[in-house]
Design a protein around this motif. Sequence first.
Motif, PDB file in Angstrom:
ATOM      1  N   GLU A  85       0.824  -1.209   0.000  1.00 31.15           N
ATOM      2  CA  GLU A  85       0.000   0.000   0.000  1.00 31.15           C
ATOM      3  C   GLU A  85       0.860   1.262   0.000  1.00 31.15           C
ATOM      4  O   GLU A  85       0.487   2.270  -0.623  1.00 31.15           O
ATOM      5  N   ARG A  86       2.021   1.205   0.656  1.00 28.08           N
ATOM      6  CA  ARG A  86       2.942   2.360   0.641  1.00 28.08           C
ATOM      7  C   ARG A  86       3.430   2.657  -0.777  1.00 28.08           C
ATOM      8  O   ARG A  86       3.835   3.781  -1.073  1.00 28.08           O
ATOM      9  N   GLN A  87       3.384   1.665  -1.627  1.00 31.43           N
ATOM     10  CA  GLN A  87       3.802   1.849  -3.023  1.00 31.43           C
ATOM     11  C   GLN A  87       2.638   2.294  -3.905  1.00 31.43           C
ATOM     12  O   GLN A  87       2.772   2.373  -5.121  1.00 31.43           O
ATOM     13  N   GLY A  88       1.489   2.547  -3.282  1.00 30.98           N
ATOM     14  CA  GLY A  88       0.337   3.057  -4.021  1.00 30.98           C
ATOM     15  C   GLY A  88      -0.547   1.983  -4.624  1.00 30.98           C
ATOM     16  O   GLY A  88      -1.371   2.283  -5.492  1.00 30.98           O
ATOM     17  N   LEU A  89      -0.409   0.744  -4.180  1.00 25.98           N
ATOM     18  CA  LEU A  89      -1.205  -0.348  -4.720  1.00 25.98           C
ATOM     19  C   LEU A  89      -2.414  -0.632  -3.835  1.00 25.98           C
ATOM     20  O   LEU A  89      -2.336  -0.528  -2.608  1.00 25.98           O
ATOM     21  N   LYS A  90      -3.510  -0.994  -4.467  1.00 24.94           N
ATOM     22  CA  LYS A  90      -4.680  -1.481  -3.733  1.00 24.94           C
ATOM     23  C   LYS A  90      -4.389  -2.948  -3.409  1.00 24.94           C
ATOM     24  O   LYS A  90      -3.890  -3.686  -4.257  1.00 24.94           O
ATOM     25  N   VAL A  91      -4.696  -3.377  -2.187  1.00 25.61           N
ATOM     26  CA  VAL A  91      -4.387  -4.746  -1.776  1.00 25.61           C
ATOM     27  C   VAL A  91      -5.646  -5.426  -1.236  1.00 25.61           C
ATOM     28  O   VAL A  91      -6.355  -4.872  -0.401  1.00 25.61           O
ATOM     29  N   THR A  92      -5.887  -6.629  -1.743  1.00 28.92           N
ATOM     30  CA  THR A  92      -6.950  -7.497  -1.248  1.00 28.92           C
ATOM     31  C   THR A  92      -6.274  -8.735  -0.689  1.00 28.92           C
ATOM     32  O   THR A  92      -5.359  -9.277  -1.318  1.00 28.92           O
ATOM     33  N   VAL A  93      -6.702  -9.173   0.489  1.00 25.69           N
ATOM     34  CA  VAL A  93      -6.079 -10.330   1.139  1.00 25.69           C
ATOM     35  C   VAL A  93      -7.043 -11.515   1.127  1.00 25.69           C
ATOM     36  O   VAL A  93      -8.227 -11.358   1.420  1.00 25.69           O
ATOM     37  N   ARG A  94      -6.495 -12.669   0.788  1.00 25.46           N
ATOM     38  CA  ARG A  94      -7.249 -13.921   0.855  1.00 25.46           C
ATOM     39  C   ARG A  94      -6.416 -14.927   1.640  1.00 25.46           C
ATOM     40  O   ARG A  94      -5.225 -15.067   1.370  1.00 25.46           O
ATOM     41  N   THR A  95      -7.050 -15.626   2.588  1.00 26.66           N
ATOM     42  CA  THR A  95      -6.347 -16.655   3.371  1.00 26.66           C
ATOM     43  C   THR A  95      -7.173 -17.937   3.389  1.00 26.66           C
ATOM     44  O   THR A  95      -7.716 -18.324   4.420  1.00 26.66           O
ATOM     45  N   PRO A  96      -7.253 -18.614   2.258  1.00 25.37           N
ATOM     46  CA  PRO A  96      -8.040 -19.844   2.219  1.00 25.37           C
ATOM     47  C   PRO A  96      -7.352 -20.983   2.962  1.00 25.37           C
ATOM     48  O   PRO A  96      -6.138 -20.988   3.148  1.00 25.37           O
ATOM     49  N   LEU A  97      -8.153 -21.942   3.374  1.00 20.17           N
ATOM     50  CA  LEU A  97      -7.659 -23.161   4.013  1.00 20.17           C
ATOM     51  C   LEU A  97      -7.772 -24.272   2.984  1.00 20.17           C
ATOM     52  O   LEU A  97      -8.822 -24.444   2.375  1.00 20.17           O
ATOM     53  N   GLY A  98      -6.676 -25.003   2.761  1.00 17.25           N
ATOM     54  CA  GLY A  98      -6.723 -26.090   1.788  1.00 17.25           C
ATOM     55  C   GLY A  98      -5.346 -26.486   1.321  1.00 17.25           C
ATOM     56  O   GLY A  98      -4.357 -26.328   2.032  1.00 17.25           O
ATOM     57  N   THR A  99      -5.279 -26.958   0.084  1.00 18.91           N
ATOM     58  CA  THR A  99      -4.030 -27.357  -0.549  1.00 18.91           C
ATOM     59  C   THR A  99      -3.478 -26.145  -1.294  1.00 18.91           C
ATOM     60  O   THR A  99      -4.177 -25.577  -2.146  1.00 18.91           O
ATOM     61  N   PRO A 100      -2.238 -25.710  -0.994  1.00 19.61           N
ATOM     62  CA  PRO A 100      -1.728 -24.459  -1.552  1.00 19.61           C
ATOM     63  C   PRO A 100      -1.859 -24.302  -3.077  1.00 19.61           C
ATOM     64  O   PRO A 100      -2.414 -23.299  -3.534  1.00 19.61           O
ATOM     65  N   GLY A 101      -1.373 -25.233  -3.853  1.00 21.73           N
ATOM     66  CA  GLY A 101      -1.443 -25.081  -5.312  1.00 21.73           C
ATOM     67  C   GLY A 101      -2.859 -24.903  -5.811  1.00 21.73           C
ATOM     68  O   GLY A 101      -3.154 -23.997  -6.601  1.00 21.73           O
ATOM     69  N   THR A 102      -3.738 -25.743  -5.344  1.00 21.25           N
ATOM     70  CA  THR A 102      -5.143 -25.696  -5.762  1.00 21.25           C
ATOM     71  C   THR A 102      -5.790 -24.375  -5.365  1.00 21.25           C
ATOM     72  O   THR A 102      -6.487 -23.741  -6.167  1.00 21.25           O
ATOM     73  N   VAL A 138       1.123 -24.572  -9.893  1.00 20.54           N
ATOM     74  CA  VAL A 138       0.508 -23.332 -10.384  1.00 20.54           C
ATOM     75  C   VAL A 138       0.845 -23.125 -11.859  1.00 20.54           C
ATOM     76  O   VAL A 138      -0.040 -22.809 -12.667  1.00 20.54           O
ATOM     77  N   ILE A 139       2.094 -23.327 -12.235  1.00 19.74           N
ATOM     78  CA  ILE A 139       2.496 -23.161 -13.634  1.00 19.74           C
ATOM     79  C   ILE A 139       1.695 -24.089 -14.540  1.00 19.74           C
ATOM     80  O   ILE A 139       1.227 -23.693 -15.609  1.00 19.74           O
ATOM     81  N   LYS A 140       1.534 -25.315 -14.119  1.00 22.68           N
ATOM     82  CA  LYS A 140       0.840 -26.312 -14.945  1.00 22.68           C
ATOM     83  C   LYS A 140      -0.670 -26.110 -15.003  1.00 22.68           C
ATOM     84  O   LYS A 140      -1.304 -26.504 -15.982  1.00 22.68           O
ATOM     85  N   ASN A 141      -1.271 -25.506 -13.982  1.00 23.80           N
ATOM     86  CA  ASN A 141      -2.727 -25.471 -13.899  1.00 23.80           C
ATOM     87  C   ASN A 141      -3.380 -24.099 -14.025  1.00 23.80           C
ATOM     88  O   ASN A 141      -4.594 -24.024 -14.232  1.00 23.80           O
ATOM     89  N   ALA A 142      -2.635 -23.044 -13.896  1.00 20.51           N
ATOM     90  CA  ALA A 142      -3.226 -21.703 -13.991  1.00 20.51           C
ATOM     91  C   ALA A 142      -3.482 -21.339 -15.448  1.00 20.51           C
ATOM     92  O   ALA A 142      -2.711 -21.704 -16.339  1.00 20.51           O
ATOM     93  N   ARG A 143      -4.551 -20.598 -15.664  1.00 18.20           N
ATOM     94  CA  ARG A 143      -4.850 -20.092 -17.010  1.00 18.20           C
ATOM     95  C   ARG A 143      -4.117 -18.782 -17.297  1.00 18.20           C
ATOM     96  O   ARG A 143      -3.927 -18.414 -18.439  1.00 18.20           O
ATOM     97  N   GLN A 144      -3.725 -18.095 -16.230  1.00 23.91           N
ATOM     98  CA  GLN A 144      -3.048 -16.809 -16.369  1.00 23.91           C
ATOM     99  C   GLN A 144      -1.547 -17.025 -16.560  1.00 23.91           C
ATOM    100  O   GLN A 144      -1.009 -18.066 -16.171  1.00 23.91           O
ATOM    101  N   PRO A 145      -0.870 -16.024 -17.096  1.00 23.84           N
ATOM    102  CA  PRO A 145       0.593 -16.099 -17.135  1.00 23.84           C
ATOM    103  C   PRO A 145       1.139 -16.138 -15.707  1.00 23.84           C
ATOM    104  O   PRO A 145       0.540 -15.569 -14.791  1.00 23.84           O
ATOM    105  N   VAL A 146       2.256 -16.826 -15.537  1.00 17.98           N
ATOM    106  CA  VAL A 146       2.878 -16.965 -14.221  1.00 17.98           C
ATOM    107  C   VAL A 146       4.307 -16.448 -14.313  1.00 17.98           C
ATOM    108  O   VAL A 146       5.096 -16.931 -15.135  1.00 17.98           O
ATOM    109  N   LEU A 147       4.624 -15.468 -13.496  1.00 18.17           N
ATOM    110  CA  LEU A 147       5.988 -14.950 -13.395  1.00 18.17           C
ATOM    111  C   LEU A 147       6.618 -15.625 -12.188  1.00 18.17           C
ATOM    112  O   LEU A 147       6.177 -15.420 -11.057  1.00 18.17           O
TER     113      LEU A 147
END
Length: 157
Positions: A85-102, A138-147
């Motif tokens: 936020e100090r860098q001027g970005l809007k931030v949304t936080v998510r903390t799901p419970l489960g398997t990290p990659g999924t 994540v690389i194998k399953n995401a539809r978005q580009p992954v950096l």
Amino acid sequence: MFERILFPTDFSGPSMKALDYIPALQEAGTREVILVHVIDSKEITTIASGGQGFLGTIPDQETETQRQLREEVQHRIIDTRRALERQGLKVTVRTPLGTPGTEIVNAAEAEGVSLIVIGSHGRSNLRDRLLGTVSEYVIKNARQPVLVIKRDAAAGR
């Protein structure tokens, strides 16, 4: 181009190194960061079951373990959120419970992000693997580009 990005982290050195690259993405149009920390359901179960017989029953210990993890994670999330936020970005936080990659892939879809920025390794930081298991999933399953941000080889971070 990358207006909304997803930044998953387990707060390890290798995963937090990706945080350093987010300001550069502002030049590519990044305005919002979805900060995701997955509370690994297997980790909670493992920690809780180790206390049986010493620290109470499994349900009691699991509740205590979850509370301790939640407090630690909340402090780290607050610090990371403030830094963004100090860098001027809007931030949304998510903390799901489960398997990290999924859960990371699910969050990327649900939030409609245009890019996922992830460290090559997380807490396990296995030196003999090119990628950690979560980043590989994540690389194998995401539809978005992954950096993928590579860890420092010398420091193991």
